[in-house]
Design an enzyme around this catalytic site. Structure first.
Site, PDB file in Angstrom:
ATOM      1  CD  GLU A  35       5.157  23.259  72.556  1.00 48.44           C
ATOM      2  OE1 GLU A  35       4.600  23.129  73.649  1.00 48.44           O
ATOM      3  OE2 GLU A  35       4.688  22.785  71.508  1.00 48.44           O
ATOM      4  CD  GLU A  60       4.824  20.323  66.260  1.00 46.31           C
ATOM      5  OE1 GLU A  60       3.701  20.637  66.706  1.00 46.31           O
ATOM      6  OE2 GLU A  60       5.755  19.926  66.982  1.00 46.31           O
TER       7      GLU A  60
HETATM    8  O1  G3I Z   1      -2.474   6.624  72.860  1.00 53.98           O
HETATM    9  C1  G3I Z   1      -3.028   6.972  74.129  1.00 53.98           C
HETATM   10  C2  G3I Z   1      -3.934   5.933  74.599  1.00 53.98           C
HETATM   11  O2  G3I Z   1      -3.200   4.748  74.813  1.00 53.98           O
HETATM   12  C3  G3I Z   1      -4.616   6.414  75.857  1.00 53.98           C
HETATM   13  O3  G3I Z   1      -5.526   5.460  76.293  1.00 53.98           O
HETATM   14  C4  G3I Z   1      -5.345   7.726  75.593  1.00 53.98           C
HETATM   15  C5  G3I Z   1      -6.033   8.267  76.842  1.00 53.98           C
HETATM   16  O4  G3I Z   1      -5.681   9.598  77.111  1.00 53.98           O
HETATM   17  O5  G3I Z   1      -4.410   8.652  75.186  1.00 53.98           O
HETATM   18  C6  G3I Z   1      -3.725   8.314  74.001  1.00 53.98           C
HETATM   19  O6  G3I Z   1      -2.715   9.256  73.860  1.00 53.98           O
HETATM   20  C7  G3I Z   1      -3.064  10.522  73.353  1.00 53.98           C
HETATM   21  C8  G3I Z   1      -2.102  10.795  72.201  1.00 53.98           C
HETATM   22  O7  G3I Z   1      -2.296  12.110  71.707  1.00 53.98           O
HETATM   23  C9  G3I Z   1      -2.245   9.785  71.075  1.00 53.98           C
HETATM   24  O8  G3I Z   1      -3.499   9.910  70.459  1.00 53.98           O
HETATM   25  C10 G3I Z   1      -2.855  11.575  74.428  1.00 53.98           C
HETATM   26  O9  G3I Z   1      -3.823  11.405  75.446  1.00 53.98           O
HETATM   27  C11 G3I Z   1      -2.982  12.974  73.838  1.00 53.98           C
HETATM   28  O10 G3I Z   1      -2.623  13.939  74.830  1.00 53.98           O
HETATM   29  C12 G3I Z   1      -2.018  13.111  72.670  1.00 53.98           C
HETATM   30  O11 G3I Z   1      -2.167  14.396  72.106  1.00 53.98           O
HETATM   31  C13 G3I Z   1      -1.062  14.853  71.366  1.00 53.98           C
HETATM   32  C14 G3I Z   1      -0.517  16.152  71.969  1.00 53.98           C
HETATM   33  O12 G3I Z   1       0.546  16.645  71.169  1.00 53.98           O
HETATM   34  C15 G3I Z   1       0.018  15.924  73.368  1.00 53.98           C
HETATM   35  O13 G3I Z   1       1.132  15.067  73.372  1.00 53.98           O
HETATM   36  C16 G3I Z   1      -1.489  15.100  69.931  1.00 53.98           C
HETATM   37  O14 G3I Z   1      -1.864  13.869  69.320  1.00 53.98           O
HETATM   38  C17 G3I Z   1      -0.349  15.717  69.145  1.00 53.98           C
HETATM   39  O15 G3I Z   1      -0.774  16.087  67.869  1.00 53.98           O
HETATM   40  C18 G3I Z   1       0.153  16.967  69.853  1.00 53.98           C
HETATM   41  O16 G3I Z   1       1.283  17.444  69.165  1.00 53.98           O
HETATM   42  C19 G3I Z   1       1.881  18.637  69.660  1.00 53.98           C
HETATM   43  C20 G3I Z   1       3.383  18.525  69.413  1.00 53.98           C
HETATM   44  O17 G3I Z   1       3.899  17.348  69.975  1.00 53.98           O
HETATM   45  C21 G3I Z   1       4.111  19.749  69.960  1.00 53.98           C
HETATM   46  N1  G3I Z   1       3.549  20.954  69.401  1.00 53.98           N
HETATM   47  C22 G3I Z   1       2.130  21.129  69.530  1.00 53.98           C
HETATM   48  C23 G3I Z   1       1.400  19.909  68.944  1.00 53.98           C
HETATM   49  C24 G3I Z   1      -0.092  20.095  69.004  1.00 53.98           C
HETATM   50  O18 G3I Z   1      -0.546  20.188  70.323  1.00 53.98           O
END
Ligand code: G3I
Length: 364
Positions: free
Chosen positions: A170, A277
């Site tokens: 990205e 994805e």
């Molecule tokens: O696991 C932690 C936990 O320990 C913590 O307490 C909690 C509090 O915020 O967060 C948890 O982590 C979260 C993680 O997902 C796991 O569930 C993050 O906050 C959250 O931001 C994260 O979201 C992910 C997002 O990317 C940001 O990294 C989504 O699951 C994931 O599906 C999404 O994937 C992205 C691709 O990497 C790139 N392309 C777009 C796609 C969708 O947005």
């Protein structure tokens, strides 16, 4: 004689008792729910194998650790897995001098045990970075060092075990300009070339990708990406392909002619294309839920058919696989049903469409 009597006694009495009380020499495998009875012989992965395409899914840790059905369907249906979050800088490299490989190691171990490939994503992204990185005041030289060490440590550790990496994720805005990130701001646009070169040094056999969203059909972003990857190739930067994330809503899927043109011109550059994805939400569609699920299936079908029509389209990966666990649910609180299996792991029409396309004899 005595031996025979004992043997007969053992068979007649002890074996049924052992079965009745669950005495087994190895721990029992999770019992599949009746709804999951799909013969392994016709699983997506066995069909995909014959077509020479990777069929995969993103894997989230919570269900991976806690839901045996999740692991079972994952291993049965897919030949490729992508850690949904575990490879991200924030989780993998939480402190400047500390890496946490524990979760990725478990996923790689699982993939090995089930003869699956692992896709790594992302190495360089503007998001999911740790505070020490976002808030640190680093010089250009320091940031170059941080990025090089991160990439080479991670790719080096999984050398030979991760078949493809999204090296840069990205990096482009919707209008095609370069996104403002700490890497661009402090290093300059050459961070992209450098990231690919460092990754290649750490694992010369891994396939290296640039990945983005909104880059699937021809348009400003796809054109900017085309210019960018052409430049990388001209400069001898080791890039193997382009990842099209393709997170879509019903009715907004890429137009197939524009998608095909885009894949075709990337093929002429000698680049692979992977759908990395995929998910297609249904909440915006018109008609009953059943009708929308059928339209969703049709969208999955046509995307896979388009992919199979090109030799350079080498992977079809969904962002999760069951509607029970999807990043979209936690974002909106709605069940958007974007994936191939429903919340109870029953195959949806979208699954049947993919199975059908993989079973047919046209393409590749
Ligand atoms: O696991 C932690 C936990 O320990 C913590 O307490 C909690 C509090 O915020 O967060 C948890 O982590 C979260 C993680 O997902 C796991 O569930 C993050 O906050 C959250 O931001 C994260 O979201 C992910 C997002 O990317 C940001 O990294 C989504 O699951 C994931 O599906 C999404 O994937 C992205 C691709 O990497 C790139 N392309 C777009 C796609 C969708 O947005």
């Amino acid at each position: 004689m005595k031996h025979r009597l004992f043997l007969a006694l053992a068979i007649v009495v002890l074996v049924p008792l052992a079965i009745a009380f669950g005495v087994r020499s190895t721990p029992s495998a999770p019992t599949p729910a009746p709804s999951m009875e799909i013969s392994t012989a016709t699983s997506l992965r066995s069909l995909a194998q014959k077509r020479g395409i990777s069929i995969g899914a993103a894997v989230e840790l919570e269900p991976f650790y806690n839901d045996a059905n999740y692991r079972q369907v994952l291993a049965r249906e897919f030949n490729t897995l992508v850690p949904e979050n575990a490879f991200k800088f924030q989780f993998l490299h939480p402190n400047p001098d500390r890496y946490d490989f524990s979760h990725v190691d478990r996923l790689v171990e699982f993939a090995k045990a089930h003869n699956m490939q692992v896709r790594g994503s992302p190495l360089v992204w503007h998001y999911a970075q740790p505070d020490w990185l976002n808030q640190g005041k680093f010089t250009r030289e320091e940031l170059l060092g941080i990025l090089q060490t991160h990439i080479q440590t991670v790719v080096g550790r999984y050398r030979g075990q991760v078949f493809a990496w999204d090296v840069v994720n990205e990096a482009l805005n919707r209008d095609g300009s370069l996104r403002d990130t700490i890497w661009l701001r402090h290093i300059g646009p050459e961070y992209i070339d450098l990231a690919f070169r460092w990754a290649h040094q750490a694992d010369p056999n891994a396939r290296l990708f640039y990945s983005d969203y909104g880059n699937d059909e021809l348009g400003r972003k796809a054109n900017a990406m085309y210019t960018m990857v052409s430049g990388l190739l001209q400069r001898g930067v080791p890039i193997d392909g382009v990842g099209m994330q393709t997170h879509k809503r019903l009715g907004y899927a890429p137009r197939l002619n524009l998608l095909s043109e885009n894949i075709g011109r990337l093929e002429k550059l000698g680049l692979e294309v992977q759908f990395t994805e995929l998910d297609i939400t249904i909440q915006d569609g018109t008609g009953s839920r059943e009708e929308r699920l059928m339209k969703q299936a049709q969208t999955y079908r046509s995307l896979l058919q388009t992919c199979l029509a090109f030799k350079n389209c080498t992977a079809f990966i969904t962002w999760g696989f069951t509607d029970r666990y999807t990043w979209l649910g936690s974002l909106t609180g709605q069940l958007e049903a974007p994936l191939l299996f429903d919340e109870s792991y029953r195959p949806k029409p979208a699954y049947n469409a993919i199975e059908d396309v993989l079973s047919s004899h046209s393409g590749k």
